[in-house]
Design a protein around this motif. Structure first.
Motif, mmCIF file in Angstrom:
data_model
loop_
_atom_site.group_PDB
_atom_site.id
_atom_site.type_symbol
_atom_site.label_atom_id
_atom_site.label_comp_id
_atom_site.label_asym_id
_atom_site.label_seq_id
_atom_site.Cartn_x
_atom_site.Cartn_y
_atom_site.Cartn_z
ATOM 1 N N THR A 16 -4.122 -6.954 2.726
ATOM 2 C CA THR A 16 -4.311 -5.581 2.998
ATOM 3 C C THR A 16 -5.658 -5.683 3.901
ATOM 4 O O THR A 16 -6.552 -6.762 3.984
ATOM 5 N N ASN A 17 -6.074 -4.707 4.745
ATOM 6 C CA ASN A 17 -7.285 -4.806 5.688
ATOM 7 C C ASN A 17 -8.273 -4.131 5.201
ATOM 8 O O ASN A 17 -8.458 -3.895 4.088
ATOM 9 N N GLN A 18 -9.473 -4.009 6.185
ATOM 10 C CA GLN A 18 -10.692 -3.562 5.414
ATOM 11 C C GLN A 18 -10.730 -2.052 5.100
ATOM 12 O O GLN A 18 -11.451 -1.660 4.131
ATOM 13 N N LYS A 19 -9.485 -1.336 5.686
ATOM 14 C CA LYS A 19 -9.278 0.019 5.285
ATOM 15 C C LYS A 19 -8.331 0.090 3.948
ATOM 16 O O LYS A 19 -8.146 1.340 3.665
ATOM 17 N N GLY A 20 -7.954 -1.013 3.395
ATOM 18 C CA GLY A 20 -6.948 -0.838 2.192
ATOM 19 C C GLY A 20 -5.597 -0.719 2.615
ATOM 20 O O GLY A 20 -4.729 -0.527 1.988
ATOM 21 N N MET A 21 -5.336 -0.650 4.038
ATOM 22 C CA MET A 21 -3.999 -0.559 4.738
ATOM 23 C C MET A 21 -3.367 -1.773 4.314
ATOM 24 O O MET A 21 -3.725 -2.889 4.705
#
Length: 90
Positions: A16-21
């Protein structure tokens, strides 16, 4: 018949990326049986590598990213496409 089993070990990542995606890849290899499918990044464990080494290498090779934190969430043993046992670490 041998009492030993040769395992093909693959490491599948849930990234996941920093945005939780969730970060996924589309398979664009025309000869692959999963051509066009959306998959998590994954790769084979090479001789001498740890599971986290494989995850770091494959994330860099397949997505061009450097992993900072790695947490092993589970280990499963499944049969692969050629009826060979595959250990998967996610």
């Amino acid at each position: 018949m041998s009492k030993y089993v040769n395992y093909e070990i693959k490491v599948f990542m849930i990234l996941t990326n920093q945005k939780g995606m969730l970060l996924l890849l589309q398979n664009n290899h025309p000869d692959s049986i999963i051509h066009g499918y959306i998959n998590p990044p994954a790769g084979h464990l090479e001789i001498g590598e740890t599971i986290t080494d494989t995850a770091k290498r494959e994330a860099k090779e397949e997505m061009g990213i450097k992993l900072k934190e790695i947490e092993i969430k589970g280990i499963v043993n499944v049969l692969g496409f050629k009826e060979l046992p595959i250990l998967m670490f996610v």
